[in-house]
Design an enzyme around this catalytic site. Structure first.
Site, mmCIF file in Angstrom:
data_model
loop_
_atom_site.group_PDB
_atom_site.id
_atom_site.type_symbol
_atom_site.label_atom_id
_atom_site.label_comp_id
_atom_site.label_asym_id
_atom_site.label_seq_id
_atom_site.Cartn_x
_atom_site.Cartn_y
_atom_site.Cartn_z
ATOM 1 N N SER A 189 76.227 -4.410 46.770
ATOM 2 C CA SER A 189 76.636 -4.535 48.173
ATOM 3 C C SER A 189 77.516 -5.761 48.390
ATOM 4 C CB SER A 189 75.401 -4.643 49.074
ATOM 5 O OG SER A 189 74.618 -5.776 48.727
ATOM 6 N N HIS A 211 77.737 2.168 47.274
ATOM 7 C CA HIS A 211 76.833 1.324 48.042
ATOM 8 C C HIS A 211 76.039 2.186 49.022
ATOM 9 C CE1 HIS A 211 76.211 -1.858 51.395
ATOM 10 N NE2 HIS A 211 75.137 -1.722 50.651
ATOM 11 N N GLU A 253 79.205 3.913 50.799
ATOM 12 C CA GLU A 253 80.541 3.355 50.578
ATOM 13 C C GLU A 253 80.931 3.591 49.115
ATOM 14 O OE1 GLU A 253 81.475 -0.465 53.120
ATOM 15 O OE2 GLU A 253 79.390 -0.548 52.450
ATOM 16 N N ASN A 284 79.050 -4.519 55.150
ATOM 17 C CA ASN A 284 78.442 -5.845 55.069
ATOM 18 C C ASN A 284 79.309 -6.917 55.714
ATOM 19 O OD1 ASN A 284 75.832 -5.884 54.072
ATOM 20 N ND2 ASN A 284 76.493 -5.657 51.953
#
Length: 321
Positions: free
Chosen positions: A123, A144, A156, A195
């Protein structure tokens, strides 16, 4: 190599993310090898998967007899070589340490057949750097999954500097096949997309708390009961269009100069870590925790995610209904 040729999935790491990722593929009909270094970790992973599936039964998302079918498709291993020897697609979900991940990928490159795609669930780390631990960087990709993996619909799919378009396409198709929504991240930037946006919010929230602008509870409530409530169906760009891009520009011109922009985390976050206030791990973070309140918070989170994402889950679990 095509997505239709993929029949065996290997998941390396059986902790917070790994067990959920293994469950996703097993409930979609794939045979899954789940690997961890300790048998106790694997036993706990299977126990958690059973609990996750029982929650789906409770919400009428799957048949009760489907639980054993899903679990029967998951084989557990403590040997990495044995876990991946028949794999067509491997997903690494070990701790977020670049050296650990590079060591795992170096071994995967040795043990896996040439056609195998190697995916990392990182991540925050560089997919490109991880890929260079192998002799097949064109077949290394980021996947991810978000926690909890069995409930969150999006993955992702990140392109490293050397990831081929074929690898991106196959991986995206595989995510769709198991009922996930793939989001293609076309540049290998630190933290990916989700993130980075999330950390930008945290940075401002922590600064507001550090400055005594509002309490932990009030900041959380402001997020939950205002813009946070519309995020499942309105992202930032749709919100901008519905409010007026001209209005957004005026607001941004006024606020940017006032936002916290330090490259260092706020003092309050560092002090909490120094005091060992890690959250549910230690019984105290921004809130105080007991065994009962931890269980209730996780249960409430899962119940709410099921309500929000039910249409996605129904698609994901269609084979088990």
């Amino acid at each position: 190599m095509d997505v239709e040729n993929i029949s065996k999935i290997s998941v390396i790491g059986a902790g917070i993310m790994g067990h959920g990722i293994a469950q996703i593929f097993a409930q979609s009909g794939y045979n899954v090898s789940l690997m961890a270094r300790r048998k106790e970790t694997l036993n706990q992973a299977l126990k958690q998967i059973r609990s996750n599936l029982n929650l789906f039964v409770k919400h009428n998302l799957i048949r009760k007899d489907a639980i054993e079918d899903v679990l029967s498709r998951i084989e557990t291993y403590i040997s990495l070589e044995d876990a991946v020897k028949e794999a067509d697609f491997v997903i690494e979900a070990v701790p977020e340490d670049i050296n650990v991940k590079k060591e795992v990928f170096q071994s995967l490159d040795t043990y896996c057949a040439d056609h195998v795609i190697l995916a990392t669930n990182t991540s925050s780390l560089s997919v490109t750097e991880i890929s260079l631990a192998t002799k097949r960087p064109d077949r290394v990709v980021g996947t991810h999954f978000w926690n909890p993996a069995h409930l969150m619909p999006l993955v992702e799919v990140t392109k490293g500097d050397y990831t081929s378009e074929e690898t991106m396409d196959i991986t995206s198709k595989l995510m769709k096949k198991v009922g996930k929504v793939p989001a293609r991240v076309l540049k290998d930037i630190p933290g990916g997309i989700g993130n980075r946006i999330q950390v930008a919010m945290w940075r401002e929230a922590l600064w507001l708390l550090d400055q005594g602008v509002a309490s932990v509870e009030d900041i959380d409530n402001i997020v939950k009961l205002t813009f946070g409530a519309r995020l499942p169906f309105m992202g930032p760009f749709l919100t901008a269009d519905l409010n007026g891009v001209d209005l957004i520009l005026r607001v941004h011109k006024k606020l940017y100069r006032h936002l916290y922009s330090s490259v260092e985390p706020p003092k309050i976050l560092k002090e909490k870590v120094e005091r060992g206030e890690f959250g549910i791990k230690t019984g105290k973070g921004f809130y105080s925790w007991t065994k009962e309140t931890i269980e209730r918070a996780i249960a409430d989170r899962n119940e709410n995610l099921i309500k929000i994402f039910r249409p996605y889950l129904e698609n994901q679990l269609r084979l088990l209904r």
